[in-house]
Motif scaffolding. Structure first.
Motif, PDB file in Angstrom:
ATOM      1  N   VAL A 137       0.613  -1.268  -0.114  1.00 23.98           N
ATOM      2  CA  VAL A 137      -0.035   0.130  -0.057  1.00 23.98           C
ATOM      3  C   VAL A 137       0.891   1.203   0.039  1.00 23.98           C
ATOM      4  N   GLN A 138       2.022   1.389   0.778  1.00 25.81           N
ATOM      5  CA  GLN A 138       2.762   2.276   0.594  1.00 25.81           C
ATOM      6  C   GLN A 138       3.512   2.692  -0.717  1.00 25.81           C
ATOM      7  N   ALA A 139       3.561   1.426  -1.268  1.00 25.78           N
ATOM      8  CA  ALA A 139       4.446   1.703  -2.716  1.00 25.78           C
ATOM      9  C   ALA A 139       3.470   2.216  -3.767  1.00 25.78           C
ATOM     10  N   VAL A 140       2.107   1.871  -3.476  1.00 25.81           N
ATOM     11  CA  VAL A 140       1.184   2.388  -4.458  1.00 25.81           C
ATOM     12  C   VAL A 140       0.941   3.870  -4.234  1.00 25.81           C
ATOM     13  N   VAL A 141       0.813   4.173  -2.823  1.00 22.82           N
ATOM     14  CA  VAL A 141       0.739   5.483  -2.506  1.00 22.82           C
ATOM     15  C   VAL A 141       1.765   6.374  -2.841  1.00 22.82           C
ATOM     16  N   ALA A 142       2.910   6.047  -2.861  1.00 28.30           N
ATOM     17  CA  ALA A 142       4.109   6.628  -3.297  1.00 28.30           C
ATOM     18  C   ALA A 142       3.912   6.920  -4.779  1.00 28.30           C
ATOM     19  N   VAL A 143       3.521   5.833  -5.636  1.00 26.89           N
ATOM     20  CA  VAL A 143       3.476   5.943  -7.089  1.00 26.89           C
ATOM     21  C   VAL A 143       2.425   7.252  -7.356  1.00 26.89           C
ATOM     22  N   VAL A 144       1.257   6.953  -6.764  1.00 28.30           N
ATOM     23  CA  VAL A 144       0.247   8.196  -6.895  1.00 28.30           C
ATOM     24  C   VAL A 144       0.965   9.524  -6.754  1.00 28.30           C
ATOM     25  N   VAL A 145       1.536   9.518  -5.711  1.00 27.84           N
ATOM     26  CA  VAL A 145       2.161  10.862  -5.195  1.00 27.84           C
ATOM     27  C   VAL A 145       2.773  11.410  -6.064  1.00 27.84           C
ATOM     28  N   LEU A 146       4.047  10.409  -6.213  1.00 34.73           N
ATOM     29  CA  LEU A 146       5.026  11.138  -7.159  1.00 34.73           C
ATOM     30  C   LEU A 146       4.711  11.354  -8.773  1.00 34.73           C
ATOM     31  N   VAL A 147       3.661  10.680  -9.052  1.00 31.91           N
ATOM     32  CA  VAL A 147       3.039  10.920 -10.473  1.00 31.91           C
ATOM     33  C   VAL A 147       2.422  12.265 -10.359  1.00 31.91           C
ATOM     34  N   ALA A 148       1.736  12.440  -9.400  1.00 32.62           N
ATOM     35  CA  ALA A 148       0.871  13.671  -9.175  1.00 32.62           C
ATOM     36  C   ALA A 148       1.421  14.926  -8.914  1.00 32.62           C
ATOM     37  N   LEU A 149       2.374  14.896  -8.146  1.00 34.87           N
ATOM     38  CA  LEU A 149       3.301  16.192  -7.507  1.00 34.87           C
ATOM     39  C   LEU A 149       4.800  15.902  -8.132  1.00 34.87           C
ATOM     40  N   PRO A 150       5.352  17.227  -8.406  1.00 35.71           N
ATOM     41  CA  PRO A 150       6.530  17.250  -8.694  1.00 35.71           C
ATOM     42  C   PRO A 150       7.532  16.785  -7.873  1.00 35.71           C
ATOM     43  N   SER A 151       8.565  16.129  -8.270  1.00 37.76           N
ATOM     44  CA  SER A 151       9.558  15.743  -7.454  1.00 37.76           C
ATOM     45  C   SER A 151      11.078  15.458  -8.191  1.00 37.76           C
ATOM     46  N   PRO A 152      12.034  15.286  -7.535  1.00 36.38           N
ATOM     47  CA  PRO A 152      13.203  15.166  -8.244  1.00 36.38           C
ATOM     48  C   PRO A 152      13.239  13.620  -9.042  1.00 36.38           C
ATOM     49  N   VAL A 153      12.656  12.880  -8.624  1.00 39.46           N
ATOM     50  CA  VAL A 153      12.388  11.390  -9.376  1.00 39.46           C
ATOM     51  C   VAL A 153      11.556  11.235 -10.464  1.00 39.46           C
ATOM     52  N   ARG A 154      10.626  12.442 -11.081  1.00 38.53           N
ATOM     53  CA  ARG A 154       9.799  12.350 -11.798  1.00 38.53           C
ATOM     54  C   ARG A 154      10.352  11.991 -13.416  1.00 38.53           C
ATOM     55  N   PRO A 155      11.699  12.182 -13.577  1.00 38.47           N
ATOM     56  CA  PRO A 155      12.376  11.894 -14.920  1.00 38.47           C
ATOM     57  C   PRO A 155      12.560  10.619 -15.106  1.00 38.47           C
TER      58      PRO A 155
ATOM     59  N   THR B 201       9.336  14.121   1.417  1.00 35.83           N
ATOM     60  CA  THR B 201       9.208  13.411   2.870  1.00 35.83           C
ATOM     61  C   THR B 201       8.922  11.805   2.350  1.00 35.83           C
ATOM     62  N   LEU B 202       8.209  11.687   1.454  1.00 29.90           N
ATOM     63  CA  LEU B 202       7.622  10.453   0.988  1.00 29.90           C
ATOM     64  C   LEU B 202       8.884   9.362   0.439  1.00 29.90           C
ATOM     65  N   LEU B 203       9.815  10.213  -0.221  1.00 30.32           N
ATOM     66  CA  LEU B 203      11.062   9.482  -0.651  1.00 30.32           C
ATOM     67  C   LEU B 203      11.894   8.997   0.615  1.00 30.32           C
ATOM     68  N   ALA B 204      12.039  10.118   1.291  1.00 27.67           N
ATOM     69  CA  ALA B 204      12.611   9.405   2.595  1.00 27.67           C
ATOM     70  C   ALA B 204      12.089   8.555   3.492  1.00 27.67           C
ATOM     71  N   LEU B 205      10.705   8.590   3.561  1.00 25.86           N
ATOM     72  CA  LEU B 205      10.062   7.565   4.132  1.00 25.86           C
ATOM     73  C   LEU B 205      10.073   6.181   3.622  1.00 25.86           C
ATOM     74  N   LEU B 206      10.343   6.118   2.194  1.00 29.85           N
ATOM     75  CA  LEU B 206      10.524   4.946   1.530  1.00 29.85           C
ATOM     76  C   LEU B 206      11.923   4.275   1.677  1.00 29.85           C
ATOM     77  N   ALA B 207      13.001   5.254   2.115  1.00 31.62           N
ATOM     78  CA  ALA B 207      14.338   4.820   2.206  1.00 31.62           C
ATOM     79  C   ALA B 207      14.193   3.887   3.760  1.00 31.62           C
ATOM     80  N   MET B 208      13.296   4.247   4.406  1.00 25.37           N
ATOM     81  CA  MET B 208      13.317   3.442   5.614  1.00 25.37           C
ATOM     82  C   MET B 208      13.305   1.993   5.437  1.00 25.37           C
ATOM     83  N   SER B 209      12.722   1.712   4.159  1.00 27.66           N
ATOM     84  CA  SER B 209      12.534   0.188   4.185  1.00 27.66           C
ATOM     85  C   SER B 209      13.661  -0.500   3.737  1.00 27.66           C
ATOM     86  N   VAL B 210      14.878   0.140   3.482  1.00 32.59           N
ATOM     87  CA  VAL B 210      16.104  -0.669   3.464  1.00 32.59           C
ATOM     88  C   VAL B 210      16.735  -1.063   4.834  1.00 32.59           C
TER      89      VAL B 210
END
Length: 323
Positions: A137-155, A245-254
């Motif tokens: 669910v966190q991954a799906v939320v991340a995909v939606v947010v990163l597609v909808a809002l500008p971020s360094p990983v969009r490219p 902050t979502l990118l940093a949150l995803l990094a916590m899964s490492v």
């Protein structure tokens, strides 16, 4: 047999230390490049309102995690009272936030619950599937947010989507290729996994609650990160801060960190700098978040303390009765 067990324990200990050293190495590089200022400035900026918000958000996410875990456990046929689930989850969060690796608490609650119900295997599987549901669910939320809002990983999103698609197809093909019948170990594991997912996650009485609980947990963690960003002095609009902050949150899964610190700070430094803010502000935000998580997990320390007090008392009472 003894040698095999010793080798297995040695390998686990080696990887545990390697993961902790990996997290420490990230922190060391950040301190070398940025100095100690970002690490200390954020912690000095923490105010009572941020601590109160962290405790409230921590209670919300912990209760939702307990609810999700109970739903999955019930689906797998193992009893888990809600109060016990909340206590176990608080202890788990505290251990995850204070010990290297970030998963010690989950292992602890899985094994303890399994022993309580007399089926360690099923208890462990309940926690594995509960955590897996949360990560998906966190991954799906991340995909939606990163597609909808500008971020360094969009490219890089098209490439990431392509890799995910290839990986998903590979998993599906592998699942079809593996035997689903017969006495082989792989066939038994696959059958057990399919049965667990159907009963614990996809059952009619389970999946709506698992989904809602998982979304609330992600939202709670994200809100805590935003509180940390504001506390650390970040004034960027929420539409800009949320993806960072979502990118940093995803990094916590490492699983390579020191009590949660390490990859989170590294990714936050990169993301904030890439978005036109500063790497120091990213590190400060991540440090504040780590501190807020520790504060929000303190009820778990109380659970641990109460258990230590009760167990010796029970032993003394049993000894007196036997005498």
């Amino acid at each position: 047999m003894r040698n095999g067990d010793g080798t297995g324990r040695g390998a686990r200990a080696f990887w545990a230390w390697a993961r902790a050293l990996g997290g420490a190495a990230v922190l060391a590089v950040l301190a070398w490049r940025l100095g100690a200022g970002p690490f200390l400035d954020g912690l000095r900026a923490i105010e009572p309102w941020a601590l109160a918000a962290a405790l409230g958000l921590g209670a919300l996410t912990t209760v939702c995690c307990a609810w999700r875990w109970r739903l999955v456990a019930d689906g797998l046929g193992v009893r888990l009272p809600f109060g016990a689930a909340v206590a176990h989850c608080y202890r788990s969060v505290f251990l995850n936030a204070t010990l290297p690796g970030g998963v010690v608490g989950d292992v602890d609650r899985a094994v303890r619950h399994g022993r309580d119900v007399g089926d360690v295997g099923r208890g462990v599987r309940a926690v594995v599937w509960e955590r897996t549901a949360g990560q998906v669910v966190q991954a799906v939320v991340a995909v939606v947010v990163l597609v909808a809002l500008p971020s360094p990983v969009r490219p890089y999103l098209p490439v990431a989507f392509a890799l995910l698609l290839v990986g998903g197809l590979g998993v599906v093909l592998l699942g079809r290729a593996l035997p689903r019948s017969g006495p082989s170990r792989r066939a038994r594991v696959l059958r057990a996994a399919v049965t667990d997912v159907r009963a614990g996650l996809l059952a009619r009485g389970a999946w709506p609650g698992v989904l809602v609980a998982s979304v609330v947990v992600v939202a709670g963690h994200l809100a805590t990160f935003l509180v940390a960003a504001r506390t650390a002095g970040a004034t960027a609009p929420l539409s800009e801060l949320v993806p960072l902050t979502l990118l940093a949150l995803l990094a916590m899964s490492v699983p390579a960190n020191v009590a949660g610190f390490g990859p989170r700070e590294g990714v936050a430094a990169w993301a904030f700098a890439a978005a036109g803010l500063t790497a120091g502000q990213g590190v400060a935000t991540a440090m504040v978040y780590g501190a807020l998580v520790i504060v929000s997990s303190l009820p778990g320390a109380a659970v641990l303390l109460l258990r230590r007090v009760r167990v010796p008392t029970a032993v003394r009472v049993a000894g007196a009765a036997a005498g």
